[in-house]
Each structure stands twice: as C-alpha cells, then as structure tokens.
Design a protein around this motif. Structure first.
Motif, PDB file in Angstrom:
ATOM      1  N   ARG A   3     -68.288  -0.607  60.450  1.00  0.00           N
ATOM      2  CA  ARG A   3     -68.574   0.209  59.652  1.00  0.00           C
ATOM      3  C   ARG A   3     -68.369   1.836  59.085  1.00  0.00           C
ATOM      4  NH1 ARG A   3     -67.782  -1.518  53.733  1.00  0.00           N
ATOM      5  NH2 ARG A   3     -68.723  -0.261  52.047  1.00  0.00           N
ATOM      6  N   LEU A   4     -67.194   2.190  59.241  1.00  0.00           N
ATOM      7  CA  LEU A   4     -67.217   4.084  58.820  1.00  0.00           C
ATOM      8  C   LEU A   4     -68.775   3.895  57.876  1.00  0.00           C
ATOM      9  CD1 LEU A   4     -63.794   4.864  58.835  1.00  0.00           C
ATOM     10  CD2 LEU A   4     -64.886   5.752  60.629  1.00  0.00           C
ATOM     11  N   LYS A   5     -69.030   5.394  58.397  1.00  0.00           N
ATOM     12  CA  LYS A   5     -69.738   6.266  57.292  1.00  0.00           C
ATOM     13  C   LYS A   5     -69.844   7.080  56.677  1.00  0.00           C
ATOM     14  CE  LYS A   5     -73.458   6.692  60.513  1.00  0.00           C
ATOM     15  NZ  LYS A   5     -72.408   6.035  61.523  1.00  0.00           N
ATOM     16  N   GLY A  63     -68.949  -3.062  49.701  1.00  0.00           N
ATOM     17  CA  GLY A  63     -68.527  -2.280  48.784  1.00  0.00           C
ATOM     18  C   GLY A  63     -67.523  -0.652  49.587  1.00  0.00           C
ATOM     19  N   ILE A  64     -67.636   0.014  47.936  1.00  0.00           N
ATOM     20  CA  ILE A  64     -66.689   1.132  49.103  1.00  0.00           C
ATOM     21  C   ILE A  64     -67.369   2.113  49.433  1.00  0.00           C
ATOM     22  CG2 ILE A  64     -66.181   3.435  47.452  1.00  0.00           C
ATOM     23  CD1 ILE A  64     -64.945   1.063  45.412  1.00  0.00           C
ATOM     24  N   ILE A  65     -66.645   2.868  50.594  1.00  0.00           N
ATOM     25  CA  ILE A  65     -67.265   3.779  51.329  1.00  0.00           C
ATOM     26  C   ILE A  65     -66.690   5.505  50.542  1.00  0.00           C
ATOM     27  CG2 ILE A  65     -67.665   4.526  53.449  1.00  0.00           C
ATOM     28  CD1 ILE A  65     -66.178   2.053  54.901  1.00  0.00           C
ATOM     29  N   MET A 107     -55.247  -0.762  51.695  1.00  0.00           N
ATOM     30  CA  MET A 107     -56.039  -1.631  51.412  1.00  0.00           C
ATOM     31  C   MET A 107     -57.705  -1.746  52.004  1.00  0.00           C
ATOM     32  SD  MET A 107     -55.335  -4.470  49.228  1.00  0.00           S
ATOM     33  CE  MET A 107     -53.827  -4.451  48.296  1.00  0.00           C
ATOM     34  N   ALA A 108     -59.220  -2.043  51.798  1.00  0.00           N
ATOM     35  CA  ALA A 108     -60.091  -2.337  52.728  1.00  0.00           C
ATOM     36  C   ALA A 108     -61.376  -3.022  52.493  1.00  0.00           C
ATOM     37  CB  ALA A 108     -60.370  -0.935  53.686  1.00  0.00           C
ATOM     38  N   ASP A 109     -61.290  -4.268  53.700  1.00  0.00           N
ATOM     39  CA  ASP A 109     -62.662  -5.066  52.382  1.00  0.00           C
ATOM     40  C   ASP A 109     -63.546  -4.346  53.658  1.00  0.00           C
ATOM     41  OD1 ASP A 109     -61.158  -7.663  53.117  1.00  0.00           O
ATOM     42  OD2 ASP A 109     -61.588  -7.431  54.343  1.00  0.00           O
ATOM     43  N   ASP A 110     -64.336  -5.606  54.141  1.00  0.00           N
ATOM     44  CA  ASP A 110     -65.242  -5.622  55.064  1.00  0.00           C
ATOM     45  C   ASP A 110     -64.769  -6.033  56.646  1.00  0.00           C
ATOM     46  OD1 ASP A 110     -68.196  -5.621  53.261  1.00  0.00           O
ATOM     47  OD2 ASP A 110     -66.745  -4.052  53.640  1.00  0.00           O
ATOM     48  N   ASP A 258     -60.314  10.380  66.263  1.00  0.00           N
ATOM     49  CA  ASP A 258     -60.869  10.520  65.368  1.00  0.00           C
ATOM     50  C   ASP A 258     -61.538   8.749  64.842  1.00  0.00           C
ATOM     51  OD1 ASP A 258     -57.016   9.456  65.393  1.00  0.00           O
ATOM     52  OD2 ASP A 258     -58.775   8.591  64.511  1.00  0.00           O
ATOM     53  N   PRO A 259     -62.171   8.840  63.613  1.00  0.00           N
ATOM     54  CA  PRO A 259     -62.485   7.295  62.831  1.00  0.00           C
ATOM     55  C   PRO A 259     -61.139   6.897  61.925  1.00  0.00           C
ATOM     56  CG  PRO A 259     -63.020   9.809  61.721  1.00  0.00           C
ATOM     57  CD  PRO A 259     -61.848  10.499  63.041  1.00  0.00           C
ATOM     58  N   LEU A 260     -60.312   7.758  62.507  1.00  0.00           N
ATOM     59  CA  LEU A 260     -59.326   7.398  60.595  1.00  0.00           C
ATOM     60  C   LEU A 260     -57.645   7.383  61.020  1.00  0.00           C
ATOM     61  CD1 LEU A 260     -60.065   4.957  58.571  1.00  0.00           C
ATOM     62  CD2 LEU A 260     -59.644   6.739  56.902  1.00  0.00           C
ATOM     63  N   GLN A 261     -57.567   9.096  61.746  1.00  0.00           N
ATOM     64  CA  GLN A 261     -56.371   9.688  61.444  1.00  0.00           C
ATOM     65  C   GLN A 261     -55.243   8.617  61.802  1.00  0.00           C
ATOM     66  OE1 GLN A 261     -59.525  10.570  61.604  1.00  0.00           O
ATOM     67  NE2 GLN A 261     -59.454  12.916  61.529  1.00  0.00           N
TER      68      GLN A 261
HETATM   69  C1  PYL Z   1     -61.298   0.648  58.495  1.00  0.00           C
HETATM   70  C2  PYL Z   1     -62.246   1.349  59.694  1.00  0.00           C
HETATM   71  C3  PYL Z   1     -62.368   1.525  61.024  1.00  0.00           C
HETATM   72  C4  PYL Z   1     -63.100   0.978  61.387  1.00  0.00           C
HETATM   73  N1  PYL Z   1     -63.794   0.367  60.922  1.00  0.00           N
HETATM   74  C5  PYL Z   1     -63.406   0.441  59.241  1.00  0.00           C
HETATM   75  C6  PYL Z   1     -64.099   0.210  58.100  1.00  0.00           C
HETATM   76  O1  PYL Z   1     -65.183   1.101  58.080  1.00  0.00           O
HETATM   77  N2  PYL Z   1     -64.156  -1.101  57.426  1.00  0.00           N
HETATM   78  C7  PYL Z   1     -64.339  -1.010  56.249  1.00  0.00           C
HETATM   79  C8  PYL Z   1     -63.613  -0.458  55.478  1.00  0.00           C
HETATM   80  C9  PYL Z   1     -64.679  -0.510  53.936  1.00  0.00           C
HETATM   81  C10 PYL Z   1     -63.729   0.450  53.012  1.00  0.00           C
HETATM   82  C11 PYL Z   1     -64.467   0.218  51.491  1.00  0.00           C
HETATM   83  C12 PYL Z   1     -63.755   1.159  50.169  1.00  0.00           C
HETATM   84  O2  PYL Z   1     -64.175   1.879  50.306  1.00  0.00           O
HETATM   85  O3  PYL Z   1     -62.422   0.823  49.877  1.00  0.00           O
HETATM   86  N3  PYL Z   1     -64.299  -1.056  50.735  1.00  0.00           N
END
Ligand code: PYL
Length: 273
Positions: A3-5, A63-65, A107-110, A258-261
C-alpha cells in the motif's frame, strides 16, 4: 501488493516535466509515448481533448491515501486528457462522474486499482498495466530485448504481466520468487502461449549472473552492491525499491522506478484501445 504511503506520492504532481526529461534520457520516450508503446496503441492525440476522466476516491478498507486521487488526476492531465477528482467518494463519486459526462473512471480500493472505459467496457488493472509499462521501458532502454536474458524478481501480478510482455519482445525470461510454486505457476502460464521461462532458485547467484532485471517484488535491500555491474539495468515497479539505498544514485541513469506514473499512464492508453 504494497500500500502506497502519502509521502511516496506527494511530489508526483509537481515533478511530471522532470519525470519526462529523465524518462527520455533513459528510454528515448516520453511517458505518454512509452505508455502507448507498452500497449501497442497508436492513439490519435487529437481525440484526447474530448475524453473526460474522473478519479473517484474510495473510503473502504484502509481508506483514502492523501494525495492519491490528485496524483492520478495530474498524471492523466499530463498525458493530455481532461481529468478531475470527484467531490464525493465511493458510490456517490461514481454517480457524480457519470452525471458529469465522464468517459473513463479510475478508482482504487485496498485490493484493486482499475480504470474503466464507460463507453466500451474495456477495463485496465494497475498491476497488469504496470508490468507492461516496465517491460516496455526496459525494452526501449535496450532498443530491443530479442534473445537477451532478463531476470524477473517476483511472480505476482506485476511480474507475470511483465513476463508476457517480455515474451512479445522475444527475450530469454528467467524468474525468481521466494515461493517456488509461484515461479512454477508463472512458467505454466507462459507455457500456454508456448513460451519457455527458466526458474532461478538462488537469488544471490541469479543477481550475480543477470544484468537486465525487472524488480517486481515488494522488498527492499535485495539488489546489493556486489550484484551491480557497469551494464546492469533495472526496471523496478516494486514498492519499495529493491536496490540497496547506498547504490541508488550510482545506478539511477540505468534505473526505472516510480510509485504510480508509468502504471497509470499505461492504464489510460489500455482502456482507450
Ligand atoms: C495502486 C497502488 C500501487 C501500489 N500499491 C497500490 C495501493 O497503494 N493501493 C491502495 C490504493 C488505495 C487508494 C484509496 C484512495 O485514495 O482512493 N482507496
């Protein structure tokens, strides 16, 4: 999946031009060009202005990062598309996006980070897209990988996706995963397309032998000083970066990380195919 910080991504939006400059030095391609190349797309740039992209924060699970949605918006805008983050999260955000004419949702969940093309139903998963993007980056750094040996660290979704791209590039694929059964599963998946993958069982030996590496494992301090050679090149989608921190500066001209790009850029072009 790591999970990204917040501090992994807090500088993305402000540094995309610099990111492109570095990427061109290493691969000869801009982020948008490399992402298109990774999905074998030939996208009509003129159309990009007509495409609306909505990023929807998701509050489920952990939750949201902070800054995640904003970072995705900045990357998509950098590619030339209109993008915005919805005011509401979750289902309200999806409704808001559709009501405001979004063509593509991110959109992204866990567990999953997806892009969805509402017009065509095409879906792109971040893990799969990231594997494609980093394999393409290594291929461009070498101006081709045909018959070249490439070591993949990690037989998860990213490493597996990278392996399929490497097969397309006709590379000689080697896989190491601490879980031998995971390596064997990847071998079987590629066997279905009649492509051979060689299993490495000793990490230190593998890293001493191979100089083209895709680091798709979520571990740090794996690739150490004594593994690195003048011609070592590392495409590293894994978070955290697996290269020993003292060596990062020295390897950086031959390191993609990179973490996301890159993953987000490939997702964007993949859902437009
Ligand atoms: C998509 C990233 C790449 C590496 N790990 C994945 C990660 O951290 N996933 C969790 C993303 C959670 C997003 C949160 C939001 O801000 O909407 N639910």
């Amino acid at each position: 999946m790591t999970r990204l910080k917040e501090d992994d991504i807090d500088e993305i939006s402000a540094n995309l031009s610099n990111y492109d400059n570095e990427l061109v030095k290493k691969t000869g391609y801009l982020l948008s060009e490399l992402a298109e190349y990774a999905v074998c797309a030939d996208f009509d740039k003129l159309k990009s202005q007509s495409i609306q992209v909505a990023v929807i924060p998701m509050t489920c699970g952990q939750g949201i990062i902070g800054g995640f949605g904003e970072s995705v918006v900045s990357i998509v805008k950098h590619l030339g598309f209109k993008a915005w983050i919805t005011d509401s999260p979750d289902a309200g955000g999806v409704a808001e996006a559709v009501q405001n004419g979004a063509d593509v949702l991110f959109m992204a969940d866990d567990l999953r980070f997806v892009a969805i093309n509402l017009r065509t139903g095409v879906i792109s998963d971040n893990g799969d897209a990231t594997g494609k993007g980093y394999a393409a980056g290594l291929e461009r750094m070498n101006k081709g990988l045909q018959e070249k040996e490439v070591l993949i660290l990690g037989a998860g979704p990213v490493g597996t996706s990278a392996a399929f791209s490497l097969a397309r590039y006709k590379a000689k694929i080697f896989i190491f995963d601490p879980d031998l059964s995971a390596s064997r599963t990847l071998v079987e998946k590629l066997r279905k397309i009649e492509y051979t993958v060689n299993v490495e069982t000793n990490l230190d030996q593998a890293l001493k032998h191979h100089h083209l590496i895709i680091d798709a494992c979520p571990a740090d301090n794996v690739i150490l000083r004594h593994h690195l050679r003048e011609d070592t090149q590392i495409a590293a989608p894994g978070i955290p970066l697996g290269v020993e921190s003292a060596m990062i500066e020295q390897i950086s001209p031959r390191l993609l990380h990179d973490p996301l790009q890159l993953g987000v850029a490939v997702m964007m072009f993949e859902v437009l195919k």
